[in-house]
Structure formats: C-alpha cells, structure tokens
Design an enzyme around this catalytic site. Structure first.
Site, mmCIF file in Angstrom:
data_model
loop_
_atom_site.group_PDB
_atom_site.id
_atom_site.type_symbol
_atom_site.label_atom_id
_atom_site.label_comp_id
_atom_site.label_asym_id
_atom_site.label_seq_id
_atom_site.Cartn_x
_atom_site.Cartn_y
_atom_site.Cartn_z
ATOM 1 N N ASP A 89 -5.597 -1.392 -3.414
ATOM 2 C CA ASP A 89 -4.168 -1.688 -3.449
ATOM 3 C C ASP A 89 -3.798 -2.672 -4.558
ATOM 4 O O ASP A 89 -4.665 -3.352 -5.112
ATOM 5 C CB ASP A 89 -3.745 -2.317 -2.109
ATOM 6 C CG ASP A 89 -3.680 -1.301 -0.991
ATOM 7 O OD1 ASP A 89 -3.390 -0.121 -1.268
ATOM 8 O OD2 ASP A 89 -3.929 -1.690 0.169
ATOM 9 N N TYR A 144 -16.592 -4.449 1.373
ATOM 10 C CA TYR A 144 -15.467 -5.266 0.913
ATOM 11 C C TYR A 144 -15.743 -6.729 1.263
ATOM 12 O O TYR A 144 -16.428 -7.013 2.252
ATOM 13 C CB TYR A 144 -14.164 -4.842 1.598
ATOM 14 C CG TYR A 144 -13.503 -3.651 0.960
ATOM 15 C CD1 TYR A 144 -12.594 -3.829 -0.078
ATOM 16 C CD2 TYR A 144 -13.794 -2.356 1.376
ATOM 17 C CE1 TYR A 144 -11.972 -2.725 -0.671
ATOM 18 C CE2 TYR A 144 -13.179 -1.254 0.782
ATOM 19 C CZ TYR A 144 -12.274 -1.454 -0.240
ATOM 20 O OH TYR A 144 -11.663 -0.387 -0.839
ATOM 21 N N ARG A 177 -9.441 4.157 -3.884
ATOM 22 C CA ARG A 177 -8.398 3.354 -4.523
ATOM 23 C C ARG A 177 -8.469 1.925 -3.994
ATOM 24 O O ARG A 177 -9.056 1.667 -2.935
ATOM 25 C CB ARG A 177 -7.036 3.956 -4.242
ATOM 26 C CG ARG A 177 -6.718 4.051 -2.762
ATOM 27 C CD ARG A 177 -5.405 4.789 -2.501
ATOM 28 N NE ARG A 177 -5.580 6.222 -2.604
ATOM 29 C CZ ARG A 177 -4.608 7.120 -2.355
ATOM 30 N NH1 ARG A 177 -3.402 6.713 -1.994
ATOM 31 N NH2 ARG A 177 -4.833 8.400 -2.472
ATOM 32 N N ARG A 199 -7.754 -5.505 5.477
ATOM 33 C CA ARG A 199 -6.720 -6.551 5.522
ATOM 34 C C ARG A 199 -6.143 -6.707 6.937
ATOM 35 O O ARG A 199 -5.797 -7.824 7.345
ATOM 36 C CB ARG A 199 -5.620 -6.268 4.500
ATOM 37 C CG ARG A 199 -6.130 -6.438 3.059
ATOM 38 C CD ARG A 199 -5.191 -5.840 2.029
ATOM 39 N NE ARG A 199 -3.870 -6.430 2.119
ATOM 40 C CZ ARG A 199 -2.804 -5.939 1.487
ATOM 41 N NH1 ARG A 199 -2.916 -4.849 0.732
ATOM 42 N NH2 ARG A 199 -1.639 -6.530 1.594
#
Lengths: 259, 259
Positions: free
Chosen positions: B52, B110, B50, B207
């Site tokens: 966010d 990422y 997933r 993050r």
C-alpha cells in the site's frame, strides 16, 4: 529568571546548519520560533556549538533564559508540538544562571557513518556516505591513533577557520562495524561508524579527518602518513572534506552534568 | 527470451504504493521506466504482491521477461543509476521462463515497527509508528499466538477485499525489542518490531492485526479476545488499521530459492 538547559535531536538534511542565518532556515531559528510561540518571549539560545548544513545531531545541548513558569516536565512536549518533525527536543533541565552550553562543554563526540555495503540503504540515505568499494578498516583504525592527543589541527581545519588557536585535544576515537544490514553471501562490508571525542572541533575538522581516513582505507595513503599530515599544519596536506550527511553530533558532556 | 528475477528495497513514503496506478507515481512505474530506459523494451514486471501507499520493502521480489543481453552482474547498478534514490535494486538472477514472482511465493514476512520511546526519532520518523504511552508487550505477544495457523482472516481484512477466499496461513509471528536508542534513566520502552510470516496476506491484514494488538498493549482488549475476533469473521470485531508507515515487506521466500 530561569536558565533552561535542553537537548535536541535533529535530522539536518533540510536545514542550513544549526546556527541562525539571514535566510532563517536553521535549527536555531526553528527552536527560537517554537520557544517564542510557546512563551511569548523573544529568546536567543546558546548551543554547545554549531553544526554545518546537512549535519545531524543526536544530542545537541542548548540553554536560554526565560521568565516562563511552565513546569520542566511540560517543555519537551510543548516545544515538539511547535517544531517540525525533523527536530525533537528530548531533555529539559533547570540549571544555574551561570551555566553556558558552549563555554561549559567539556567533551564532544561526533559520529561519522559510512555505508560500506555494495548498495545504498534507501532508509538511511540521508545519514550515510555510501562507499561501496572495499575499505581497509584496520588501516583506518591505525590512522586514527596518531590523532589522539593535544595537537595543532590546522591541517584538518577549513581554511576559513577564524579561530586564534587551532590546538585541540582528541581524547578518544574508535570505529564500530554494524553488519546487521549486510546481505548474506555478499561482499558487503557493513556500516562503519567512526566515533571521535575531543575538547572541541575546528570547522570541518571531523569531515577532513574522515576524508583523509577514507583515502587511507582506499590505499591511497598509508596510516603512518597521518602523523606527518598533522605535523605539516597545512590544510593542503590532508584529504578532502567528507560529505556532510554522514556526520552527526553524537553527544556533549559537561563537568557537572556527567552525561 | 530471458526471465530475470530481482529484489528491490524501497522507502515507500513518496509513492502511491507498489502497483501501477493511473497517476504513475508507484514503485512499479519507476522500475518499469528504468528498465525501459536501460533496454529500450516496454516491460510489465510481476511482483510477489502489492504494498500500500506509504508501506516500505526491504526485499520485494519481482521478475520480467527481456531479450536484453546485458550480463546479470550489471543489472543492479544499471537500474539503480536510473532509479530515484529511495528505490534500490539489490539482487538479479536468471530464472526459468516458468518462474512467476507472485504464484511462486511460498512465505512472506512483514515487519511492523512501533517506537515505544517517549519521543519520536527524527531519523526513523517515516518508518515507525510512534506510541509513547506504555504498551504491555507481553500481552501483545500472547495476542499474536492465536493467529498462528490456518484460518479465515475476514476479521483482519479490509472490507474492500475482493478475494474469493479469506483463508490464509500464518506460520510464525514474534516481537523483538531494540533498546539501543533508549535514553538512560528514562521510561523509554524501546523500538518494538513485530515479524509476521505467512502464506500470503489479505489487504490491510498485517495493519489490522497490529491495530488490534496495539489495543491489547494499551489494555483496551485482553489477549484472549483475539481468538474470538478471528472466529467472528467480521471486520467490525477487530481494531483499527495501524498506520502504513510502520509496515515493511521484510522478505519473501520461494520453494527452490530457499531465501
């Protein structure tokens, strides 16, 4: 009285162009409101020129007179705090009272961006014309050449143009291909940027040049025909007006400023 | 029955994340609706993982089973015609029925993007965290190094994480600076991209790593402290969770696919 010269970058997607209109949803309206909010003065800003609805700018110059004593280095942050996030003032200078952003502009560069990759780029969707069918970029570059020089550009001007003269000078024009977003093993052509620098541009001029060059890229016209289209001095001789979102005012330079 | 494997690029700004939620405003919902609209079949897609709310993806893999006989080369265009313009399917392949996008994922990369220039970029405003104050990028790069390896990443995971194990492997991490949009004669730092490749990531892991590294870049923490934060296995030891909009799932690779 001070004459302040600034540069503004904007995403034109949500605005009815640069220049003030009755609806008030223009970049100029946003700038003037922010200045009034900051200084308490009602101002009229003078820009290097207008941009159409949906057209963007990386460096649109403008100037205005103010009695405000706010130090130069504060202006950008103070205005940006009062502007929507798609409009950003990036430079502020004090210039002689005689300086005029439109009359003083010597060279303007526009950039038109075509995404020639098979699929649209969702991150750039507001700033690119997507043309997934292969374009003959060499032919397009050849078609740009006859436009360099001083000519009557009536064929490449909107029929609504009210200018007394359609004579303009194109100093330089070239294309650059950015292949950084091409998928490996694909037929992706890359993102094709066309830069055109001139003394000034008629209404829709860059977009009509691009609409015509895209036809050259598609093989619908030969690059040699561009000279004939120019000579015809007839809007009907040229191709369609390319979509606004691919266009951005890239830079404007002034005799003295040298930028 | 066919098992189709696809990749999707999306601007996550307008969605409540990738994975289906009751409100229905997720990327997965949009994809499933488009597939149903095209095939008449109700499907459940399986993604590599997933993302966010507000997080983007350049190449999110997913797969689903279908009895549709639509040829492979038609799927991307057919789905894109049924998707909003911020979601674009870019690849479609047929894979063995045993292939599973989440279980088969070997390496995920990422990218986190910080705009270190003085002014925000209105064209990239949805895809960058603007940090105009100078960052010590060398210190941030030094702080990335202790994270490479196999560790318990509890310090860098959301407290809401429900995973049985917080052990993950980071294979590679580096930073790249893009100075193409820096204004000449400015103190602009450039756009700073951080790429982190790992076996998998816990909720908010990239993050929280970035929020902590930004503190290192600001001089609030020393890069040597990263190893201690990791060893603490305590979310409170790390820095804040960096904003979602700077993050994008860059790529996912599979043992056999090799991409």
């Amino acid at each position: 009285m001070r004459n302040l010269f600034m540069k503004v970058t904007y995403d034109g997607t949500n605005y009815d162009g640069f220049q003030t209109q009755p609806g008030g949803n223009t970049v100029q309206d946003m700038l003037e409101r922010a200045i009034t909010h900051l200084t308490g003065e009602v101002v009229k800003i003078i820009a290097s020129g207008r941009t159409d609805a949906g057209v963007h700018a990386y460096g649109q110059p403008f100037n205005f007179e103010t009695t405000s004593l706010i130090p130069l280095e504060r202006w950008c942050l103070a205005l940006n705090a009062r502007l929507p996030e798609d409009i950003v003032v990036t430079e502020a200078h004090e210039v002689p009272l005689t300086f005029h952003s439109r009359r003083g502009a010597k060279r303007k560069t526009y950039r038109y961006t075509i995404n020639g990759n098979r699929f649209p780029d969702p991150f750039q969707r507001r700033y690119q014309f997507h043309h997934p069918v292969a374009l003959d970029v060499k032919a397009m570059e050849q078609g740009l050449k006859p436009l360099i020089g001083t000519y009557d550009f009536t064929s490449f001007a909107s029929r609504k143009s009210t200018k007394a003269s359609h004579v303009r000078t194109i100093y330089e024009a070239h294309m650059e291909i950015d292949r950084s977003m091409c998928r490996p093993d694909s037929t992706d052509q890359g993102v094709i940027h066309t830069y055109i620098t001139g003394s000034g541009f008629l209404q829709h001029m860059v977009r009509i040049i691009m609409g015509t060059l895209i036809q050259v890229g598609e093989g619908k016209r030969r690059p040699e025909q561009i000279a004939d289209i120019l000579a015809a001095c007839d809007r009907a001789a040229a191709g369609p007006t390319a979509v606004a979102k691919g266009l951005a005012l890239w830079n404007v330079s002034y005799e003295d400023a040298g930028n």
